[in-house]
Motif scaffolding. Structure first.
Motif, PDB file in Angstrom:
ATOM      1  N   ASP A  74       0.827  -1.215   0.000  1.00  0.00           N
ATOM      2  CA  ASP A  74       0.000   0.000   0.000  1.00  0.00           C
ATOM      3  C   ASP A  74       0.859   1.262   0.000  1.00  0.00           C
ATOM      4  O   ASP A  74       0.469   2.290  -0.544  1.00  0.00           O
ATOM      5  CB  ASP A  74      -0.916   0.024   1.236  1.00  0.00           C
ATOM      6  N   VAL A  75       2.016   1.176   0.638  1.00  0.00           N
ATOM      7  CA  VAL A  75       2.894   2.335   0.766  1.00  0.00           C
ATOM      8  C   VAL A  75       4.343   1.900   0.565  1.00  0.00           C
ATOM      9  O   VAL A  75       4.756   0.857   1.076  1.00  0.00           O
ATOM     10  CB  VAL A  75       2.770   3.003   2.160  1.00  0.00           C
ATOM     11  N   PRO A 104       0.879   2.204  -5.307  1.00  0.00           N
ATOM     12  CA  PRO A 104       1.054   2.474  -3.872  1.00  0.00           C
ATOM     13  C   PRO A 104       1.437   3.930  -3.635  1.00  0.00           C
ATOM     14  O   PRO A 104       1.995   4.591  -4.504  1.00  0.00           O
ATOM     15  CB  PRO A 104       2.196   1.527  -3.472  1.00  0.00           C
ATOM     16  N   LYS A 105       1.119   4.434  -2.450  1.00  0.00           N
ATOM     17  CA  LYS A 105       1.566   5.755  -2.048  1.00  0.00           C
ATOM     18  C   LYS A 105       3.079   5.713  -1.837  1.00  0.00           C
ATOM     19  O   LYS A 105       3.648   4.671  -1.492  1.00  0.00           O
ATOM     20  CB  LYS A 105       0.880   6.196  -0.760  1.00  0.00           C
ATOM     21  N   ASN A 379      -2.123   6.219   7.049  1.00  0.00           N
ATOM     22  CA  ASN A 379      -3.541   5.933   6.814  1.00  0.00           C
ATOM     23  C   ASN A 379      -4.295   7.139   6.251  1.00  0.00           C
ATOM     24  O   ASN A 379      -5.347   6.979   5.633  1.00  0.00           O
ATOM     25  CB  ASN A 379      -4.208   5.479   8.113  1.00  0.00           C
TER      26      ASN A 379
END
Length: 381
Positions: A74-75, A104-105, A379
Motif C-alpha cells: 500500500d505504501v 502504492p503511495k 492511513n
C-alpha cells in the motif's frame, strides 16, 4: 541494512516491531548482497537485491524487483536521498501509472539529507556541485512527486525548505523519531564493557559513541579534552567508540596517542554498547551536522546527560527538557568550557541532569509513540 552503515538501518529496526503491533505488515528491500550477514536477528522480511555500482549505487535489478513487487504494498517508504533507490521508486510509479493501475503511495524520509550543511560546508564543494546536478536531474522530481516527505524533527523540516530551488513537495510532515527503551541495566553490561576497555580500570569517563568521521567533530573534542586534561588532571577519561578502519579514524587515534586518558575501542554492539552508555558520566557529540542522532537519544534513555551542538537538529528538545548542555558555538574553546563546567558538578547534580535527560526521551523520543504517529499519517495519505 548493515548496522555499520549508520542510523537509518537502526531506525528501521527500532520502529518496525511497533508498526507491526499496529497491524501493519512490513518488508524491507535493500541493496546489500544476499550473502551479507549482519549478525542481527531481524524478525521482518529483508530482500537483499545486491550492491550497486559507484557511490550512486546504480543497480537496475532494483527497478526490476520493484516493477514485479510494488503492487503488493500500500505504501513505499524511501529512506534517504542521493542514490539510485530513490530514482528506481520514481520510475516504478511512472511505469505502473502508464498501465492505468492503482499505485502504492510513496513517502520519502530524507534523514537529514536535505540539510543545507551539505551544500555549504567548505570541504564538500565537489560533492555539493554533484548534489546540485543530481537535484535538478532526479531528486527534485522524486521529492515533488511523492505523496509526502516525512521528517524526524521540526528543525529538519524547516531546514529542508532552505537548501534547493524547486523544492515543492505535496506534503511535509514532522512525524518525529524514536528509539526502543534500552534493556534494563545489569552487571553483564558493565562486565562486557570493562572487558572491551581494560585500560579504563574503573575510572569515570565521558563517552563519544558514533561513526568516527569529520562531520562528528571528533578532532575538536580531542583537542579540547587534551587541553583540559593538562589544566585539570582529575577530569574523567574520554572513551571514543566507533569503527576505526578509516583513514580519518587512524588520524584521530594518532592525534590522541600521547594522552593515556583517551581510549579508542572500535565499534561497540550489544552488551558492550549498553555497558558503555550506562556507566559513563555524560555522552558527547559535538557534531557539525546531525539530523537526529540515535546514539544521543540512547544515552538519554540510559539516564545520561548529553553534550551536543546546535547543529544537531534535536537540540531544542534537549534544551527544553534540560537533558544536557548545548554548545552555543562549535569550536575547541566552547567544548573546553562546557567540559570544564561539567567537571565541577557533583555526582548528585550529574544524576539529576541524567533524570531530566530520561524524561526528555520519554516525552519526545519514545518509539512506540512515534510508530502510532507514523501509522496515522500513512492511513491519511
Amino acid at each position: 541494512m548493515n548496522p555499520k552503515n549508520g542510523g537509518p538501518s537502526q531506525g528501521i529496526r527500532n520502529i518496525n516491531p511497533h508498526i507491526r503491533k499496529l497491524g501493519i505488515e512490513v518488508e524491507v528491500v535493500c541493496m546489500d548482497n544476499c550473502m551479507d550477514n549482519y549478525d542481527v536477528n531481524d524478525d521482518f522480511v529483508i530482500h537483499k537485491i545486491g550492491q550497486g555500482r559507484s557511490s550512486y549505487q546504480y543497480h537496475p535489478p532494483l527497478f526490476d524487483w520493484l516493477k514485479e513487487n510494488a503492487l503488493n504494498f500500500d505504501v513505499l517508504i524511501v529512506h534517504g536521498l542521493w542514490q539510485y533507490h530513490n530514482l528506481a521508486v520514481y520510475r516504478t510509479i511512472k511505469f505502473l501509472k502508464k498501465k492505468s493501475r492503482i499505485v502504492p503511495k510513496v513517502v520519502i524520509i530524507p534523514h537529514g539529507m536535505l540539510d543545507p550543511y551539505f551544500q555549504k560546508d567548505s570541504d564538500r564543494k565537489w560533492k555539493a556541485l554533484r548534489n546540485e546536478i543530481v537535484w535538478q536531474l532526479i531528486e527534485k522530481k522524486c521529492i515533488n512527486l511523492a505523496d509526502a516527505i516525512l521528517f524526524t524533527c521540526q528543525e529538519e523540516l524547516r531546514l529542508a525548505a532552505t537548501t534547493f530551488k524547486g523544492y515543492h513537495p505535496k506534503k511535509t510532515i514532522n512525524i518525529g523519531y524514536g528509539i526502543q527503551t534500552p534493556p534494563q541495566n545489569s552487571q553483564e553490561f558493565k562486565t562486557a564493557f570493562e572487558q572491551k576497555c581494560i585500560t579504563i580500570q574503573g575510572n569515570k569517563y565521558w563517552l563519544f559513541l558514533s561513526r568516527i568521521h569529520e562531520k562528528k567533530g571528533v578532532d575538536l573534542l580531542i583537542n579540547a579534552y587534551c587541553k583540559l586534561a593538562v589544566n585539570k588532571s582529575t577530569i574523567p577519561d574520554l572513551v571514543i567508540a566507533g569503527p576505526i578502519a578509516s583513514n580519518y579514524a587512524q588520524e584521530m587515534i594518532a592525534m590522541a596517542s600521547k594522552n593515556s586518558k583517551i581510549h579508542f575501542l572500535g565499534m561497540l554492539q550489544g552488551a558492550e554498547k549498553w555497558g558503555a552508555f550506562y556507566n559513563c558520566e555524560a555522552y558527547l557529540l559535538p557534531s557539525h551536522q546531525e539530523n537526529f542522532g540515535i546514539a544521543i537519544v540512547e544515552a538519554m534513555a540510559c539516564k545520561k546527560p548529553v553534550v551536543i551542538s546546535k547543529n544537531v537538529n534535536i537540540w531544542k528538545e534537549v534544551q527544553a527538557g534540560n537533558g544536557g548542555w548545548i554548545l552555543n558555538e562549535l569550536n575547541e574553546a566552547e567544548i573546553y568550557n562546557v567540559l570544564l563546567a561539567i567537571s565541577y558538578l557533583s555526582e548528585t547534580q550529574i544524576i539529576q541532569k541524567g533524570v531530566a535527560a530520561y524524561e526528555t526521551f520519554q516525552t519526545n523520543f519514545n518509539v512506540q509513540d512515534r510508530a502510532t504517529v507514523l501509522v496515522k499519517v500513512l492511513n491519511q495519505l
